[in-house]
Design an enzyme around this catalytic site. Structure first.
Site, mmCIF file in Angstrom:
data_model
loop_
_atom_site.group_PDB
_atom_site.id
_atom_site.type_symbol
_atom_site.label_atom_id
_atom_site.label_comp_id
_atom_site.label_asym_id
_atom_site.label_seq_id
_atom_site.Cartn_x
_atom_site.Cartn_y
_atom_site.Cartn_z
ATOM 1 N N LYS A 22 0.841 -1.203 0.000
ATOM 2 C CA LYS A 22 0.000 0.000 0.000
ATOM 3 C C LYS A 22 0.877 1.254 0.000
ATOM 4 O O LYS A 22 0.664 2.168 -0.799
ATOM 5 C CB LYS A 22 -0.885 0.010 1.242
ATOM 6 C CG LYS A 22 -1.539 1.347 1.549
ATOM 7 C CD LYS A 22 -2.466 1.292 2.731
ATOM 8 C CE LYS A 22 -1.787 1.527 4.027
ATOM 9 N NZ LYS A 22 -1.530 2.937 4.389
ATOM 10 N N ASN A 23 1.888 1.273 0.862
ATOM 11 C CA ASN A 23 2.661 2.508 1.053
ATOM 12 C C ASN A 23 3.702 2.737 -0.030
ATOM 13 O O ASN A 23 4.401 3.747 -0.009
ATOM 14 C CB ASN A 23 3.285 2.529 2.445
ATOM 15 C CG ASN A 23 2.208 2.653 3.524
ATOM 16 O OD1 ASN A 23 1.044 2.921 3.214
ATOM 17 N ND2 ASN A 23 2.582 2.411 4.763
ATOM 18 N N CYS A 115 -6.331 12.054 11.812
ATOM 19 C CA CYS A 115 -6.779 10.677 11.962
ATOM 20 C C CYS A 115 -6.391 10.292 13.379
ATOM 21 O O CYS A 115 -5.795 11.049 14.098
ATOM 22 C CB CYS A 115 -6.139 9.783 10.921
ATOM 23 S SG CYS A 115 -4.473 9.397 11.326
ATOM 24 N N ARG A 120 -1.211 14.623 12.683
ATOM 25 C CA ARG A 120 -0.706 14.358 11.326
ATOM 26 C C ARG A 120 -0.494 15.675 10.555
ATOM 27 O O ARG A 120 -1.107 15.930 9.548
ATOM 28 C CB ARG A 120 -1.655 13.430 10.553
ATOM 29 C CG ARG A 120 -1.963 12.113 11.207
ATOM 30 C CD ARG A 120 -0.795 11.155 11.276
ATOM 31 N NE ARG A 120 -0.307 10.654 10.011
ATOM 32 C CZ ARG A 120 -0.812 9.627 9.337
ATOM 33 N NH1 ARG A 120 -1.861 9.008 9.798
ATOM 34 N NH2 ARG A 120 -0.273 9.222 8.208
ATOM 35 N N ASP A 303 4.165 0.866 12.113
ATOM 36 C CA ASP A 303 2.982 0.205 11.540
ATOM 37 C C ASP A 303 2.832 -1.241 11.997
ATOM 38 O O ASP A 303 1.864 -1.899 11.640
ATOM 39 C CB ASP A 303 3.041 0.235 10.003
ATOM 40 C CG ASP A 303 2.933 1.638 9.476
ATOM 41 O OD1 ASP A 303 3.225 1.850 8.287
ATOM 42 O OD2 ASP A 303 2.582 2.535 10.261
ATOM 43 N N ARG A 395 -8.560 -0.697 4.429
ATOM 44 C CA ARG A 395 -7.684 0.315 3.829
ATOM 45 C C ARG A 395 -6.329 -0.277 3.483
ATOM 46 O O ARG A 395 -5.669 0.164 2.554
ATOM 47 C CB ARG A 395 -7.489 1.490 4.808
ATOM 48 C CG ARG A 395 -8.725 2.286 5.096
ATOM 49 C CD ARG A 395 -8.425 3.505 5.931
ATOM 50 N NE ARG A 395 -7.337 4.278 5.333
ATOM 51 C CZ ARG A 395 -6.759 5.320 5.921
ATOM 52 N NH1 ARG A 395 -7.146 5.688 7.124
ATOM 53 N NH2 ARG A 395 -5.796 5.996 5.335
HETATM 54 C C1 EPZ Z 1 3.753 7.090 6.209
HETATM 55 O O1 EPZ Z 1 2.917 8.091 6.773
HETATM 56 C C2 EPZ Z 1 2.898 5.841 6.107
HETATM 57 N N1 EPZ Z 1 1.765 6.087 5.222
HETATM 58 C C3 EPZ Z 1 2.386 5.454 7.497
HETATM 59 O O2 EPZ Z 1 1.661 4.228 7.354
HETATM 60 C C4 EPZ Z 1 3.588 5.204 8.400
HETATM 61 O O3 EPZ Z 1 3.132 4.923 9.710
HETATM 62 C C5 EPZ Z 1 4.493 6.450 8.423
HETATM 63 O O4 EPZ Z 1 4.865 6.805 7.068
HETATM 64 C C6 EPZ Z 1 5.771 6.205 9.218
HETATM 65 O O5 EPZ Z 1 6.463 5.133 8.698
HETATM 66 C C7 EPZ Z 1 1.978 6.023 3.871
HETATM 67 O O6 EPZ Z 1 3.072 5.792 3.409
HETATM 68 C C8 EPZ Z 1 0.774 6.251 3.007
HETATM 69 P P1 EPZ Z 1 5.608 10.573 8.338
HETATM 70 P P2 EPZ Z 1 3.405 9.643 6.803
HETATM 71 O O7 EPZ Z 1 5.489 11.797 7.528
HETATM 72 O O8 EPZ Z 1 4.134 9.954 5.560
HETATM 73 C C9 EPZ Z 1 5.276 13.875 11.737
HETATM 74 C C10 EPZ Z 1 -0.099 2.744 7.717
HETATM 75 O O9 EPZ Z 1 -0.549 2.210 8.744
HETATM 76 N N2 EPZ Z 1 5.163 14.852 10.643
HETATM 77 O O10 EPZ Z 1 6.873 9.771 8.275
HETATM 78 O O11 EPZ Z 1 2.244 10.458 7.180
HETATM 79 C C11 EPZ Z 1 4.006 13.028 11.842
HETATM 80 O O12 EPZ Z 1 3.021 13.707 12.614
HETATM 81 C C12 EPZ Z 1 0.261 4.214 7.726
HETATM 82 O O13 EPZ Z 1 0.114 2.146 6.623
HETATM 83 C C13 EPZ Z 1 5.153 16.211 10.948
HETATM 84 O O14 EPZ Z 1 5.243 16.593 12.102
HETATM 85 O O15 EPZ Z 1 4.415 9.581 8.031
HETATM 86 C C14 EPZ Z 1 4.489 11.778 12.530
HETATM 87 O O16 EPZ Z 1 4.540 12.000 13.928
HETATM 88 C C15 EPZ Z 1 -0.027 4.872 9.060
HETATM 89 N N3 EPZ Z 1 5.016 17.111 9.937
HETATM 90 C C16 EPZ Z 1 5.899 11.614 11.986
HETATM 91 O O17 EPZ Z 1 6.280 12.904 11.445
HETATM 92 C C17 EPZ Z 1 4.910 16.730 8.620
HETATM 93 O O18 EPZ Z 1 4.812 17.610 7.729
HETATM 94 C C18 EPZ Z 1 6.000 10.549 10.909
HETATM 95 O O19 EPZ Z 1 5.234 10.972 9.850
HETATM 96 C C19 EPZ Z 1 4.919 15.348 8.332
HETATM 97 C C20 EPZ Z 1 5.049 14.424 9.356
#
Ligand code: EPZ
Length: 420
Positions: A22-23, A115, A120, A303, A395
């Protein structure tokens, strides 16, 4: 709303095939905004993929799907306002920003649906594209981004955000000059996105390391790309076997990408045998609890946290789970407690004291991976577990109950409409 009904206690055996990631496919779909045509193989049948396809069609793309093969024709973007209703269903629609800026020069993104994993925010995404010459304004419809002059630049991320890394890669492909992303995410899904983009003519190097360099090009072509297997789905099945007991071969996996999950399962006295593109998990259903600290790749994946918690609830001894990536990823705890778990939360840590036997109960999926964790616990719990809100599970897991039944689980999906 559909629900699962699980009768616990069945051992698992046989083999199960993992679907595409998915990711990986979600950012790659954003990348197709910059192609004229692309063929994707090993595409998982998930609601997040269907929502993204609907959004891309709303933007003017023509997409046909045949089993796990997707054919995408892009005869030009006809709309730059992302549909609020569809985007509110999944946060990952933010990934369309980079592709839209590169291909259409502008995009209006509805305020991302928060979410249950915390706020997020998307501040890292916005700061990065602003530095690349994008004007950002807030409007009633959402965040309006307009390319003044998409210019490559050096960007150092404050945190190795997966989505922000992907958005900058997508925006940088057609930017003028060179974009360097340091302290970037190194997940396998980033590498797969770079492979897809390079196959349509991008010039990206360093994916999989903490510094990615994108040399802007003027035009891109088409390609055929096979999406990598879903390491989180694979890890989920490994943990399901560990908890329920049994012997299952999990096929179409890349063991190297599962290293932290494999080592934690071995610490928990579970047998894991690796082959080139499969792992075989053998367990008596009794596991020794251990400590988990979630980290960006190659650390233990956030995850996989809820699934491992589901395993630990009925494990021997006490384990501490430290969730360092998301500020609110313990929403599943009250549901596990309904099944008899002994879990206390202290800040971003959860202390899990294994109990003799978890009990079936009526619980609800609070998010995608929490739902998977509840299924894992239900498989080994005494009695019947009913899980509602399983649209969250749809999802990220293709035919989850069907695959579990295929290895001996006693799980059925009840469609509420059919029951009424
Ligand atoms: C990706 O989400 C994945 N989703 C998530 O998988 C996964 O948990 C996450 O990466 C971490 O590995 C997809 O790839 C579609 P991040 P993403 O930006 O990109 C903070 C699942 O279950 N942050 O690495 O949203 C954020 O709040 C899903 O398959 C900011 O503060 O993750 C979080 O605490 C859930 N500001 C941390 O960074 C920003 O602009 C990690 O977020 C962006 C992120």
């Amino acid at each position: 709303m559909d629900r699962y009904v699980i009768c616990g206690g069945e051992r698992l055996s046989g083999q199960v095939k993992i679907s595409g990631a998915k990711n990986a496919v979600l950012p790659i779909l954003a990348g197709t905004l910059m192609t004229k045509n692309a063929v994707l193989k090993n595409v998982p049948n998930l609601s997040d993929v269907s929502y993204t396809v609907e959004i891309l069609e709303n933007l003017g793309m023509n997409i046909t799907i045949e089993n796990d093969k997707m054919n995408i024709i892009n005869s030009g973007i006809v709309n730059t306002v992302l549909p609020t209703e569809l985007c509110s269903k999944m946060r990952s629609s933010i990934l369309l920003m980079g592709g839209m800026l590169a291909s259409a020069g502008e995009v209006t993104i509805p305020y991302p649906g928060g979410c249950s994993l915390g706020s997020r925010p998307i501040d890292i995404h916005l700061k990065a594209v602003e530095k690349m010459g994008v004007e950002i304004a807030e409007s009633s419809k959402g965040i309006y981004c307009k390319v003044r002059n998409l210019q490559g630049t050096k960007i150092k991320l404050p945190f190795p955000s997966v989505g922000a890394t992907e958005n900058i890669m997508l925006a940088g492909v057609l930017a003028k000059g060179e974009t360097t992303i340091s302290n970037c995410a190194i997940e396998p899904e980033i590498v797969d996105l770079a492979k897809f983009l390079n196959s349509i003519g991008a010039k990206i190097s360093g994916a999989g390391t903490d510094t990615i360099v994108i040399k802007g090009v003027n035009e891109l072509g088409g390609c055929c790309h096979r999406v990598i297997p879903d390491r989180i789905e694979a890890g989920t099945f490994m943990i399901a076997v560990a908890g329920a007991g049994g012997n299952v071969k999990i096929q179409d996996v890349i063991p190297e990408q599962l290293r932290p999950v494999i080592s934690k399962l071995k610490e928990a006295d579970v047998e894991v045998k690796e082959d080139e593109n499969s792992v075989t998990v053998c367990s008596d259903g009794f596991i020794a609890n251990t400590d988990i600290k979630t980290m960006p790749y190659p650390g233990f994946p956030t995850d996989m946290q809820a699934q491992f918690m589901g395993l630990m609830c009925g494990g021997l001894g006490t384990g501490i789970i430290n969730e360092t990536v998301f500020e609110n990823r313990f929403m599943q705890v009250p549901e596990f407690i309904k099944m008899g778990a002994d879990i206390t939360i202290e800040g971003r840590c959860a202390v899990v004291k294994g109990v003799e036997k978890m009990k079936g109960a009526k619980v609800r999926a609070t998010d995608l991976r929490a739902g998977a964790g509840l299924v894992i616990t239900g498989l080994s719990a005494e009695g019947v577990t009913e899980i509602t809100d399983i649209h969250y599970i749809d999802r990220g897991y293709e035919n989850f109950d069907g695959k579990l039944r295929g290895i001996g689980a006693d799980i059925i999906r009840i469609n509420e409409q059919a029951v009424q």
